[in-house]
Scaffold this motif. Sequence first.
Motif, short mmCIF file in Angstrom:
data_model
loop_
_atom_site.label_atom_id
_atom_site.label_comp_id
_atom_site.label_asym_id
_atom_site.label_seq_id
_atom_site.Cartn_x
_atom_site.Cartn_y
_atom_site.Cartn_z
N SER A 171 0.24 3.40 -1.43
CA SER A 171 -0.25 2.04 -1.20
C SER A 171 -1.71 1.86 -1.61
O SER A 171 -2.09 0.78 -2.09
CB SER A 171 -0.07 1.65 0.26
N HIS A 175 -2.97 -0.93 -4.32
CA HIS A 175 -4.03 -1.90 -4.05
C HIS A 175 -5.10 -1.86 -5.14
O HIS A 175 -5.56 -2.91 -5.62
CB HIS A 175 -4.66 -1.60 -2.69
N ASP A 209 3.95 -0.85 3.36
CA ASP A 209 2.62 -1.20 2.87
C ASP A 209 2.67 -1.64 1.41
O ASP A 209 2.04 -2.62 1.02
CB ASP A 209 1.67 -0.01 3.02
N GLU A 213 1.90 -5.40 0.05
CA GLU A 213 0.82 -5.56 -0.93
C GLU A 213 1.31 -6.28 -2.17
O GLU A 213 0.65 -7.20 -2.69
CB GLU A 213 0.26 -4.18 -1.30
N MET A 280 -3.88 -10.77 4.21
CA MET A 280 -2.95 -9.82 4.82
C MET A 280 -2.72 -10.14 6.29
O MET A 280 -1.62 -9.95 6.82
CB MET A 280 -3.49 -8.39 4.66
#
Length: 447
Positions: A171, A175, A209, A213, A280
């Motif tokens: 993750s 990102h 995650d 994302e 988020m």
Amino acid sequence: MGQGPSCTANDDNGLFRAAKLGDLEILKIQIDADPSLLNQTTLYDRRSLLHIAAAHGQIDVLSWLLDRSMKPDLLNRHKQTPLMVAAMRGKISCVQKLLDAGANILMFDSLYGRTCLHYAAYNGHSDCLQAILSVARSSHVAVSWGYARFVNIRDRKGATPLHLAARQRQSDCVHILLGNGALVCCSTGGHGYPGSTPLHLAARGGSLDCVCELLAWGADRLHRDASGRIPYVVALKHKHGACAALLNPSSAEPLVWPSPLKFISELNPEAKLLLEQALMEANREREKSILKGMAYSILSPSTSDGGTDDDLSEASEAEQCCICFEQVCTIEVQDCGHRMCAHCTLALCCHSKPNPATGSLSAPVCPFCRSGIACLVVAKCIINDDDDNDFDISCPRLRRSRQSWNLSEGGSSSFKALSAVGSFSKMGAHGSGRTLSEEWTDKLDLN
């Protein structure tokens, strides 16, 4: 997956053993006596001393070999460079040294046609990934290839670094890549043929995650792979129920990173972080409602609720957002100085509509003075202490509990509706998790 160098190489040779263990004295003695040993490689894998030092993180040996004019782009049996091997193993000091020595980041191996960027993303070494991307942004690659093209570079099977990071549940790397221009809906299929997107591979890997994302960056929940499956079906097949619940096309659509922010020429990194956190946080409320009553929960640290009610006494004294009357002002428009909370800034950008005459998107404008927003920075909050003296502090992400403000007390209904999280969820294109702004941008790019 054939990711690692073979361990069958003949390391009994004292020279290779010294490189592996970092015994620089033995190396100096042997190579000073016979400089041709610098060109010696292992029998099967044809690994050089530089490959071995990079694989085991022996930075002193690596530096000494490079100082002896050893080429940084030597190839082993699979045409892997020392930089690829170091990125694969997560040896950041060796990665940085090789990059400083001019190692070529556009080399492809013969296994899958992957670069050092693929290896760093696949193995989840975010520090190595950052180092490679930093060099790519400032080197000849940005001029010859283009930085965006490098970030979305494909291997022989059509997979980009983002595909590999999503598949391996990395993750942090997902990102970083998304923040550096990775295409969230890029397909492994080429020449018009269907293929898997990073969301398909995240659904297969089962990382909440990664799924969250990708959805927050506009991943399409209805995209079909070569077998005609949407990510929801892939998650069900691999028994990832929580991911399937979020990917179900009938569930509420996520809030996505708005396209108008891309028109802001200078988005301060700290301001961007605050906006990402607000995005988020808004999506976490949606995720909780979807997973409520199920056997699943979001357990990862990145999606926890810790810290949402930070020091309320401090927040209550800070400057309050005049749009929603609920959050602390954390974002400032640099030119005019007007301030908003991160949630309202996102709402402002999400509500930006294309110009019907030209069909193009325009930069967002300040809701207070209607001037164009060219730069967003983190606001400095003024807090009164007990002695009634003002002092500036950097605003942390402080969230204030819901206050008793109502419309009759001066709240603006239009502004309040603008920042409501409920209104966010209605802004996406139907079933795809994409905003109207994202759809327009894609159409313009295709034309």
